[in-house]
Design an enzyme around this catalytic site. Structure first.
Site, PDB file in Angstrom:
ATOM      1  N   ASN A   1     -17.990 -46.231  39.169  1.00 59.56           N
ATOM      2  CA  ASN A   1     -17.970 -47.180  40.267  1.00 59.56           C
ATOM      3  C   ASN A   1     -16.965 -46.729  41.334  1.00 59.56           C
ATOM      4  O   ASN A   1     -16.343 -45.673  41.215  1.00 59.56           O
ATOM      5  CB  ASN A   1     -17.652 -48.580  39.729  1.00 59.56           C
TER       6      ASN A   1
ATOM      7  N   HIS B   1       4.025 -33.553  34.014  1.00 63.03           N
ATOM      8  CA  HIS B   1       5.196 -32.772  34.419  1.00 63.03           C
ATOM      9  C   HIS B   1       6.178 -32.682  33.254  1.00 63.03           C
ATOM     10  O   HIS B   1       6.206 -33.558  32.386  1.00 63.03           O
ATOM     11  CB  HIS B   1       5.871 -33.429  35.630  1.00 63.03           C
TER      12      HIS B   1
ATOM     13  N   GLY C   1     -12.662 -51.538  34.830  1.00 63.61           N
ATOM     14  CA  GLY C   1     -12.005 -51.279  36.101  1.00 63.61           C
ATOM     15  C   GLY C   1     -10.488 -51.208  35.996  1.00 63.61           C
ATOM     16  O   GLY C   1      -9.858 -51.960  35.265  1.00 63.61           O
TER      17      GLY C   1
ATOM     18  N   THR D   1      -2.775 -44.296  26.289  1.00 67.22           N
ATOM     19  CA  THR D   1      -1.742 -43.285  26.112  1.00 67.22           C
ATOM     20  C   THR D   1      -1.920 -42.474  24.828  1.00 67.22           C
ATOM     21  O   THR D   1      -1.197 -41.509  24.607  1.00 67.22           O
ATOM     22  CB  THR D   1      -0.347 -43.940  26.073  1.00 67.22           C
ATOM     23  N   LYS D   2      -2.854 -42.904  23.969  1.00 66.95           N
ATOM     24  CA  LYS D   2      -3.119 -42.178  22.724  1.00 66.95           C
ATOM     25  C   LYS D   2      -4.601 -42.298  22.409  1.00 66.95           C
ATOM     26  O   LYS D   2      -5.319 -43.118  23.000  1.00 66.95           O
ATOM     27  CB  LYS D   2      -2.251 -42.700  21.583  1.00 66.95           C
TER      28      LYS D   2
ATOM     29  N   ARG E   1      -4.228 -50.730  23.001  1.00 66.35           N
ATOM     30  CA  ARG E   1      -4.260 -50.732  21.534  1.00 66.35           C
ATOM     31  C   ARG E   1      -5.594 -51.306  21.103  1.00 66.35           C
ATOM     32  O   ARG E   1      -6.253 -52.046  21.850  1.00 66.35           O
ATOM     33  CB  ARG E   1      -3.110 -51.545  20.957  1.00 66.35           C
TER      34      ARG E   1
ATOM     35  N   LYS F   1     -10.209 -54.910  18.435  1.00 65.20           N
ATOM     36  CA  LYS F   1     -11.165 -55.217  17.357  1.00 65.20           C
ATOM     37  C   LYS F   1     -12.199 -54.115  17.252  1.00 65.20           C
ATOM     38  O   LYS F   1     -12.405 -53.351  18.188  1.00 65.20           O
ATOM     39  CB  LYS F   1     -11.850 -56.559  17.598  1.00 65.20           C
TER      40      LYS F   1
END
Length: 185
Positions: free
Chosen positions: A83, A113, A140, A163-164, A178, A181
């Site tokens: 989108n 960096h 979004g 981030t993981k 995180r 479910k």
């Protein structure tokens, strides 16, 4: 090894290298043309995306504006949709599977960096690839960080900061994202 090869391999590289500067200028030229197309010119849009991206495996839907660093490190599967206002910082590969949908303002950051301030001050940077499986929906405003893999059939909630790695078949959201479910539940 060239600076471009170092960049693609995820090693520290110099972004001011002339080859990389020219590659970014090429991407800016193509994205400028893409972002200025008439709304109904889907054939020209597809041609420009095929020229910009490393791989386009089938149908691609992309709303403009769209921005990226290089383009050639972006590989999308069949039936891909992004989108409005997505950003792909593709110093390393971004590999996206089939039937993936991105909401507006989704951002992929392979660029990063050094943490050490002296090393960071050198101006050298590096990246880590991002992989997105098949049948994924990313809401979004989500941000996908360097080195992340998102499994098949996953859903990332709007505004999620990934981030993981996210496993297959789950709904993940939040900052940092995180697992909320399993989708089958």
């Amino acid at each position: 090894m060239t600076e471009k090869e170092k960049m693609i391999n995820g090693e520290l590289y110099d972004p001011s290298d002339q080859e990389l500067v020219m590659d970014r200028q090429r991407a800016r030229k193509i994205t400028r043309e893409l972002n200025n197309l008439k709304v109904y010119d889907e054939a020209q849009k597809k041609r420009l995306l095929e020229e910009l991206f490393g791989t386009v495996s089938g149908y691609i839907g992309l709303e403009t504006p769209f921005f990226c660093d290089y383009g050639y490190n972006i590989h999308v599967g069949d039936d891909f949709f992004a989108n409005f206002d997505c950003v792909f910082l593709d110093v390393c590969e971004i590999r996206i599977g089939d039937r993936v949908m991105l909401g507006p303002k989704v951002q992929f950051y392979t660029a990063t960096h050094p943490m050490d301030p002296k090393e960071r001050a050198s101006g050298r940077e590096f990246g880590q690839p991002i992989t997105v499986g098949h049948d994924v929906w990313i809401g979004g405003g989500a941000i996908i960080n360097p080195g992340v893999t998102i499994g098949d059939n996953a859903v990332i909630g709007a505004g999620g900061v990934v981030t993981k790695d996210i496993p297959s078949g789950v709904f993940a959201a939040g900052n940092p994202a995180r697992v909320i479910k399993n989708i089958a539940e």
